[in-house]
Design a protein around this motif. Structure first.
Motif, short mmCIF file in Angstrom:
data_model
loop_
_atom_site.label_atom_id
_atom_site.label_comp_id
_atom_site.label_asym_id
_atom_site.label_seq_id
_atom_site.Cartn_x
_atom_site.Cartn_y
_atom_site.Cartn_z
N UNK A 1 0.71 -1.01 -0.08
CA UNK A 1 -0.32 0.32 -0.48
C UNK A 1 0.46 1.62 0.40
N UNK A 2 2.05 0.93 0.76
CA UNK A 2 2.27 2.13 0.93
C UNK A 2 3.25 2.96 -0.33
N UNK A 3 3.92 1.52 -1.14
CA UNK A 3 4.53 1.86 -2.67
C UNK A 3 3.15 2.40 -3.18
N UNK A 4 2.52 1.69 -3.46
CA UNK A 4 1.30 1.84 -4.28
C UNK A 4 1.05 3.38 -4.22
N UNK A 5 0.54 3.94 -3.25
CA UNK A 5 0.49 5.51 -2.78
C UNK A 5 1.67 6.42 -3.96
N UNK A 6 3.19 6.03 -3.29
CA UNK A 6 3.52 6.42 -3.64
C UNK A 6 3.83 6.71 -5.29
N UNK A 7 3.68 5.45 -5.85
CA UNK A 7 3.66 5.85 -6.93
C UNK A 7 2.55 6.48 -8.11
N UNK A 8 1.66 6.35 -7.03
CA UNK A 8 0.06 6.68 -8.01
C UNK A 8 -0.05 8.30 -7.13
N UNK A 9 0.49 9.34 -6.16
CA UNK A 9 0.08 10.43 -5.71
C UNK A 9 1.60 10.96 -4.97
N UNK A 10 1.98 10.02 -4.64
CA UNK A 10 3.69 11.34 -4.11
C UNK A 10 4.09 12.11 -4.95
N UNK A 11 3.94 12.56 -6.21
CA UNK A 11 3.64 13.56 -7.07
C UNK A 11 3.12 14.40 -6.88
N UNK A 12 2.45 14.36 -5.22
CA UNK A 12 1.11 15.84 -5.36
C UNK A 12 1.77 16.34 -4.69
N UNK A 13 1.83 17.84 -5.05
CA UNK A 13 2.23 19.24 -4.58
C UNK A 13 1.62 19.41 -2.81
N UNK A 14 2.13 19.50 -2.16
CA UNK A 14 1.82 19.87 -0.42
C UNK A 14 2.30 18.29 0.27
N UNK A 15 1.63 17.34 -0.49
CA UNK A 15 1.57 16.04 0.74
C UNK A 15 2.75 15.77 -0.12
N UNK A 16 2.35 15.18 -1.15
CA UNK A 16 3.53 14.49 -1.90
C UNK A 16 4.79 13.59 -1.66
N UNK A 17 5.29 14.57 -0.60
CA UNK A 17 6.36 13.97 -0.25
C UNK A 17 5.91 12.87 0.93
N UNK A 18 4.59 13.25 2.40
CA UNK A 18 4.43 12.98 3.68
C UNK A 18 3.92 11.47 2.67
#
Length: 417
Positions: free
Chosen positions: A178-195
């Protein structure tokens, strides 16, 4: 926005409803090291050198060791370990690393430098005590063994590991995926992507790959022992596996009586009905070939994650995956997944189980492989341990939590030495 630090190995105090601001650690001096720092707490006010040094290494997380957090976890919880240690005439050397997620072998070089510095700085000839918390126990175990393999006299009498995963640690495969899935698809979002990407970065870091008995690199990957762990175990064996002519002591935050934490196998642990992750669900580990995660994202390809041949380990006796102080609800492993889901969905996920076992008791006392269900769930056999002496907690508690039970036992053994 500021990014919360998801720390999974630093010694922790029991969680509080309202996290305190950390006070500055009252160390007396510090030693800059190549790749880390050692903070020294003398046993008396008139000292300028260590006399009876006890070196304890920090564990794994992302980024640099925080001496204030380390000290707080050791001193301001259920038992004031630092004060008690100093009252017995020992000088505490807290060893921190510039990058806690770096390879254990890299951070062992920092530990070796610290050991040599303690010997050079020492007034008198009292032997050293060396060890660490969680990963720190493996770092120092390897460091001492490596020094011996090179013919260097490390002058250490006692080694201590505090809930160290000598036979591997456990992080649910569904949580990793799940952690990898979230990063894969939403890790580039502004503000919260790093989290959103931070937990995945941690899981895939060199040290995590070495620590975790089963690892999965991508949502679609297979759960298995990482090559980095195999290589580390080979290297540990090459230098003798353990230091010799040293008392090997260890404590476990898990119970040794075979009683687990009552988390059942093969049930839902976290699920989302939010607009982004609707249908995502993580399950506790079961035996056979179970589904451990259904991963769904709006306009994203769904992934079903299965494991093959793993034990039903979530409810096993052992130190529980630690909560994360400072984050809402003090999330742990499944709880961290719920926190990431809430960040995306803007609504709470359904969280049935926040945490599971992290370091099984048999791993912490080096008495059995966690692949073996009978060893995993049975009473610990003292004769099976590779340690000379160990203590298991009376009941399963948070990983690396400093308790009076475990802290007093360590102090008694150091004094007896």
């Amino acid at each position: 926005m500021s990014t919360p630090v998801v720390s999974i190995f630093t010694p922790l105090s029991p969680p509080e409803a309202t996290p305190r601001a950390l006070a500055a650690a009252p160390y007396d001096t510090h030693w800059p090291l190549d790749g880390g720092t050692a903070w020294v707490f003398y046993s008396s006010a008139d000292q300028t050198q260590v006399k009876r040094p006890v070196i304890l290494a920090d564990g794994f997380s992302l980024g640099k060791s925080n001496v204030d957090a380390l000290y707080d976890g050791l001193e301001n919880g259920a038992f004031p370990f630092v004060t008690a240690l100093r009252e017995q005439g020992h000088d505490l050397v807290l060893l921190g690393f510039d990058e806690r997620s770096a390879s254990i072998l890299d951070n062992a070089a920092v530990a070796i430098e610290c050991i040599k510095k303690a010997i050079d700085d020492r007034e008198g000839s009292a032997p050293l005590t060396v060890g660490g918390f969680s990963m720190g126990g493996l770092v120092t175990r390897y460091a001492l063994a490596k020094l011996e393999s090179e013919g260097f006299r490390h002058e250490t009498e006692t080694y201590i590991s505090y809930d160290t995963p000598h036979r591997g640690a456990w992080l649910p495969i569904g949580v990793q995926a799940f952690a990898h899935y979230v990063r894969q698809h939403w890790g580039g979002m502004p503000l919260v992507g790093e989290l959103l990407g931070r937990f995945s970065t941690m899981v895939n870091s060199p040290a995590a790959r070495q620590l975790l008995r089963w690892h999965i690199e991508t949502p679609e990957g297979a759960a298995d022992q990482a090559r980095a762990r195999t290589d580390f175990l080979d290297e540990l064996a090459r230098v003798g596996s353990w230091p010799t002519n040293v008392r090997l002591l260890g404590v476990a935050n898990g119970a040794g009586n075979g009683i687990g934490n009552a988390i059942p196998k093969g049930v839902s642990a976290m699920s989302s009905t939010g607009p982004v992750l609707n249908g995502t669900e993580l399950f506790t580990q079961d035996i056979g070939n179970p589904v451990v995660a259904n991963l769904h994202g709006a306009n994203k390809e769904s992934v079903v994650v299965r494991t093959d041949g793993l034990p039903d380990i979530d409810g096993a006796p052992g130190g529980l995956f630690p909560v994360t102080p400072g984050l809402p609800g003090n999330p742990a492993n499944f709880g961290t997944a719920a926190m990431l889901a809430e960040t995306l969905d803007r609504k709470p996920a359904e969280l049935v189980y926040n945490a599971s076992v992290f370091v099984p008791t048999v791993s912490a006392v080096a008495a059995g492989d966690i692949d073996d269900r009978h060893m995993l769930d049975g009473k610990v056999d003292p004769e099976a341990s590779e340690l000379d002496e160990f203590l298991c907690a009376s009941e399963n508690e948070g990983h690396t939590v400093m308790t009076e039970e475990l802290g007093r036992w360590i102090l008694d053994r150091i004094s007896a030495g």
